[in-house]
Write a protein that holds these residues in place. Structure first.
Motif, short mmCIF file in Angstrom:
data_model
loop_
_atom_site.label_atom_id
_atom_site.label_comp_id
_atom_site.label_asym_id
_atom_site.label_seq_id
_atom_site.Cartn_x
_atom_site.Cartn_y
_atom_site.Cartn_z
N MET A 1 0.83 -1.24 0.32
CA MET A 1 -0.23 -0.06 0.03
C MET A 1 0.93 1.28 0.16
SD MET A 1 -3.14 1.04 0.10
CE MET A 1 -4.21 2.53 0.02
N ILE A 2 1.96 1.09 0.65
CA ILE A 2 3.04 2.43 0.69
C ILE A 2 3.58 2.72 -0.65
CG2 ILE A 2 5.01 3.23 1.65
CD1 ILE A 2 4.39 1.79 4.13
N PHE A 3 4.08 1.52 -1.29
CA PHE A 3 4.48 1.83 -2.62
C PHE A 3 3.29 2.34 -3.42
CE2 PHE A 3 5.38 0.04 -7.02
CZ PHE A 3 6.67 0.54 -7.04
N LEU A 4 2.25 1.81 -3.50
CA LEU A 4 0.95 2.31 -4.46
C LEU A 4 0.83 3.79 -4.09
CD1 LEU A 4 -1.07 1.51 -6.55
CD2 LEU A 4 -2.62 0.87 -4.47
N THR A 5 0.69 4.02 -3.07
CA THR A 5 0.64 5.49 -2.48
C THR A 5 1.70 6.46 -3.02
OG1 THR A 5 -0.71 4.94 -0.50
CG2 THR A 5 0.23 7.22 -0.81
N PHE A 6 2.84 6.03 -2.93
CA PHE A 6 4.03 6.80 -3.62
C PHE A 6 4.01 6.63 -5.15
CE2 PHE A 6 8.23 6.51 -5.50
CZ PHE A 6 9.01 7.84 -4.92
N PHE A 7 3.74 5.72 -5.65
CA PHE A 7 3.59 5.56 -7.16
C PHE A 7 2.69 6.35 -7.58
CE2 PHE A 7 2.12 3.35 -11.16
CZ PHE A 7 3.72 3.38 -11.63
N LEU A 8 1.41 6.35 -7.01
CA LEU A 8 0.25 7.15 -7.44
C LEU A 8 0.67 8.67 -7.44
CD1 LEU A 8 -2.64 5.56 -5.98
CD2 LEU A 8 -2.33 5.63 -8.43
N GLY A 9 1.41 9.10 -6.44
CA GLY A 9 1.67 10.57 -6.40
C GLY A 9 2.76 10.86 -7.29
N LEU A 10 3.58 9.68 -7.75
CA LEU A 10 4.92 10.28 -8.69
C LEU A 10 3.91 10.45 -9.97
CD1 LEU A 10 8.36 8.46 -8.75
CD2 LEU A 10 6.99 8.76 -10.96
N ILE A 11 3.16 9.41 -10.51
CA ILE A 11 2.68 9.10 -11.78
C ILE A 11 1.91 10.37 -11.97
CG2 ILE A 11 1.15 8.10 -13.25
CD1 ILE A 11 3.90 6.86 -13.14
N ALA A 12 0.93 10.81 -11.27
CA ALA A 12 -0.03 11.92 -11.02
C ALA A 12 0.62 13.01 -11.19
CB ALA A 12 -0.97 11.78 -9.69
N ASN A 13 1.78 13.59 -10.27
CA ASN A 13 2.34 14.89 -10.80
C ASN A 13 3.43 14.88 -11.76
OD1 ASN A 13 1.93 17.39 -9.67
ND2 ASN A 13 4.08 17.10 -8.40
N PHE A 14 3.95 13.76 -12.33
CA PHE A 14 4.61 13.77 -13.50
C PHE A 14 3.67 13.99 -14.68
CE2 PHE A 14 6.23 11.71 -17.40
CZ PHE A 14 7.37 12.01 -17.42
N ILE A 15 2.56 13.80 -14.75
CA ILE A 15 1.49 13.93 -15.84
C ILE A 15 1.21 15.36 -15.63
CG2 ILE A 15 -0.76 13.34 -16.56
CD1 ILE A 15 -0.44 10.48 -15.76
N GLY A 16 1.07 15.84 -14.38
CA GLY A 16 0.48 17.11 -14.26
C GLY A 16 1.50 18.18 -14.74
N TYR A 17 2.76 17.77 -14.90
CA TYR A 17 3.69 18.81 -15.38
C TYR A 17 4.08 18.57 -16.96
CZ TYR A 17 4.29 21.08 -10.96
OH TYR A 17 4.01 21.76 -9.63
N ILE A 18 3.68 17.76 -17.38
CA ILE A 18 3.82 17.42 -18.68
C ILE A 18 3.28 18.59 -19.62
CG2 ILE A 18 3.28 16.03 -20.83
CD1 ILE A 18 3.39 13.63 -19.11
#
Length: 214
Positions: free
Chosen positions: A1-18
């Motif tokens: 769950m910790i890894f998923l939470t981290f991964f979601l934050g990383l992917i979401a904000n990566f997309i947000g700055y494209i």
């Protein structure tokens, strides 16, 4: 769950700055005018602030989404911000790149833009509310800290790629500083115009609809 939470934050904000915006266009200008070292200082400083920014916004995402006219305020703030950045870039378009900069200039710039980042408000209002409502992440402090670390990582990764892209464009096409600054200034003016036209259109449209009904 910790890894998923981290991964979601990383992917979401990566997309947000494209999509091109005030942050990545400013970074491109810094990379080309000041060099990659200054760009990295900007990216690291900005990403650190992004952690706190995401944490606070995620806590307030639901409340912010319920505020009336918040979208109007954000659009006008963005219009002013893009206009200021456009004017500043336009006025400095003919200046040759300086060879020496303050060691902390880009760090300060990254911190300031990290806090003055209204484009991310609607993004996290929608994305944050969706993730919490659908229980993709928990809304406790520990989970939001992990998510915010991932968010900072996503911002860092996306901006790092933007900086590398700016380096590549400059080396391959040998574009002058004037051409690059002029192009970025025009983009800033275009984004400012978009937000102004959007607000005017949305303000006029309800009146037109009312007139049609009557």
């Amino acid at each position: 769950m910790i890894f998923l939470t981290f991964f979601l934050g990383l992917i979401a904000n990566f997309i947000g700055y494209i999509p091109p915006g005030n942050i990545n266009l400013t970074l491109i200008r810094i990379t080309i005018n000041r060099g990659f070292k200054q760009a990295m200082q900007f990216i690291i400083a900005f990403s650190c602030v992004e952690f706190f920014f995401t944490f606070l916004i995620m806590h307030a995402a639901k409340w912010l989404s319920e505020q009336v006219h918040l979208d109007v305020v954000i659009d006008w703030v963005m219009a002013i911000l893009f206009l200021v950045l456009g004017v500043a870039t336009w006025l400095h378009r003919k200046k040759p790149p300086e060879t020496k900069y303050s060691e902390h200039a880009s760090i300060k710039y990254g911190i300031i833009l990290g806090f003055v980042n209204p484009m991310q408000l609607p993004f996290w209002m929608i994305c944050g509310t969706y993730l919490i409502t659908h229980e993709w992440i928990l809304d406790g402090n520990a989970a939001l800290v992990i998510f915010s670390i991932g968010s900072a990582g996503g911002a860092f990764l996306c901006l790092f790629l933007y900086a590398r892209f700016a380096q590549y464009i400059q080396s391959k096409f040998a574009l002058s500083t004037k051409v690059i600054n002029t192009s970025i200034a025009i983009l800033f003016f275009g984004f400012a115009g978009y937000h102004v036209v959007k607000r005017i259109y949305l303000a006029v449209r309800p009146k037109q609809a009312t007139e049609v009904k009557t």
